[in-house]
Scaffold this active site. Sequence first.
Site, PDB file in Angstrom:
ATOM      1  N   GLU A 175       2.988   7.964   8.706  1.00 32.12           N
ATOM      2  CA  GLU A 175       2.896   7.069   9.853  1.00 32.12           C
ATOM      3  C   GLU A 175       4.268   6.598  10.303  1.00 32.12           C
ATOM      4  OE1 GLU A 175       2.003   2.720   7.885  1.00 32.12           O
ATOM      5  OE2 GLU A 175       0.353   4.153   7.881  1.00 32.12           O
TER       6      GLU A 175
ATOM      7  N   ARG B 289      -4.098   0.617  -2.496  1.00 33.69           N
ATOM      8  CA  ARG B 289      -3.495  -0.715  -2.432  1.00 33.69           C
ATOM      9  C   ARG B 289      -2.803  -1.071  -3.743  1.00 33.69           C
ATOM     10  NH1 ARG B 289      -8.058  -0.687   0.610  1.00 33.69           N
ATOM     11  NH2 ARG B 289      -7.769  -1.339   2.782  1.00 33.69           N
TER      12      ARG B 289
ATOM     13  N   GLN C 239       0.816  -1.212   0.000  1.00 29.27           N
ATOM     14  CA  GLN C 239       0.000   0.000   0.000  1.00 29.27           C
ATOM     15  C   GLN C 239       0.849   1.261   0.000  1.00 29.27           C
ATOM     16  OE1 GLN C 239      -1.547   0.614   4.406  1.00 29.27           O
ATOM     17  NE2 GLN C 239      -1.579  -1.576   3.877  1.00 29.27           N
TER      18      GLN C 239
ATOM     19  N   HIS D 123       0.180   5.769   0.863  1.00 26.26           N
ATOM     20  CA  HIS D 123      -0.744   6.775   1.368  1.00 26.26           C
ATOM     21  C   HIS D 123      -0.529   8.090   0.622  1.00 26.26           C
ATOM     22  CE1 HIS D 123      -1.558   3.839   4.377  1.00 26.26           C
ATOM     23  NE2 HIS D 123      -0.364   3.933   4.920  1.00 26.26           N
TER      24      HIS D 123
END
Length: 416
Positions: free
Chosen positions: A134, A290, A97, A99
């Site tokens: 993250e 994804r 994945q 972001h």
Amino acid sequence: MYEIDNVLRPYAWGSTTAIAGLLGRPASGGPEAELWIGAHPDSPSVASRPDGTTAPLNALIGEDPEHFLGSESVAEFGPRLPFLAKILAAAKPLSLQVHPSLDQAKAGFARENAAGVPADAAHRNYRDDNHKPEMIFALTPFDALCGFRAPEKSRDIFLHLAGCLELPGNGVPQLLKDVIEDLSQPDEATALRSAFERLIAGGGAVQEATSRVVDVLASGAPMAPYQQELSTVLSLHGEYPADPGVLISLLLNRLSLEPGEAVYLPAGNVHAYLHGLGVEVMASSDNVLRGGLTPKFIDIPELLNTIAFESVGVPMLRPETSGLGQELYCPPFREFQLQRIELLPEGEPVPLAQSGAAVVIVVAGTVILDSPKGDLQLNRGASAFLPAADAPVNVHPVSGALENAVAFAVTTSMKA
């Protein structure tokens, strides 16, 4: 200060025991993948008020954002908690994945809303208008794929596979030859994009090449000096047979974190967590594009527009020690930082590094949160939301404790 109950997400890839074991409670019997600690509207924590009533944390914050978040946080991030913390337990690989950036998220969310795409539609890319940088802090040995390696290094692995497939009775699939040619292009971004796009969109040719590669490796072809990377190919194929992500993994850095190590992931970084237990912290978003290792929807054009096609070293995040003795993990994002707190029995309290609101979760022993407005005791497995207005807070051990207490706290970054 508010003790909170958090939502457990039972994704199929989750461990059935790791989160329960960490927090000292019975396992549910099913997969326990993520424990969400925060105010994201999809699964907000539930806060216990002093009068015995409860409220979703996002609703509580909405009653008085400046009190709960602080005026600086509201001015910069709006009237919402800027971060989301999770305990993540991967027994199987998560999807490959990436972001989006903040601008991409805002534009994509508005575009899908204007098109009338239902909020819960399986083909929706943007669940909210926020980006999702993250970090992951490893609580156990933690394996992951993270960011592109240099194209020439990936080319060497594919050349090794081609050599294995040239043994008598075999032949090199044309797709692998094409990927090797892609990775030989002089411009790095072009090389990575060409190889990635060929693999993600290759359909039956990718399935055939992957099956051929797996067969030759399983039959005893030499893996050295790429033992870790090619073992990962075999294990990923076992979970997602002939999925494009199996060969795409060879374009990415393969890393193994030891407990206490951390890595951060900016927008555009292609990654997949493979196995392990960790504390994950991110900007408060659920936006994911994804790129394989999943039966879920893959929007190839949007995915290609979101990925940063550049080779990067593994973005390790080293702890910093403040002048007050606080152990801090500070990624280059404004929304959050992580503090690890360990208290010796009868030891000195540790000041909470708090900028705006904070959340705390205890994973060993018992702690007491001491603020000018009162105290709150948290046992192992318990967590709390600390309004900005409650600062400053000190974290104390419990008198007579027989073991070290360990907790994690998340707050907005204190760096300018």
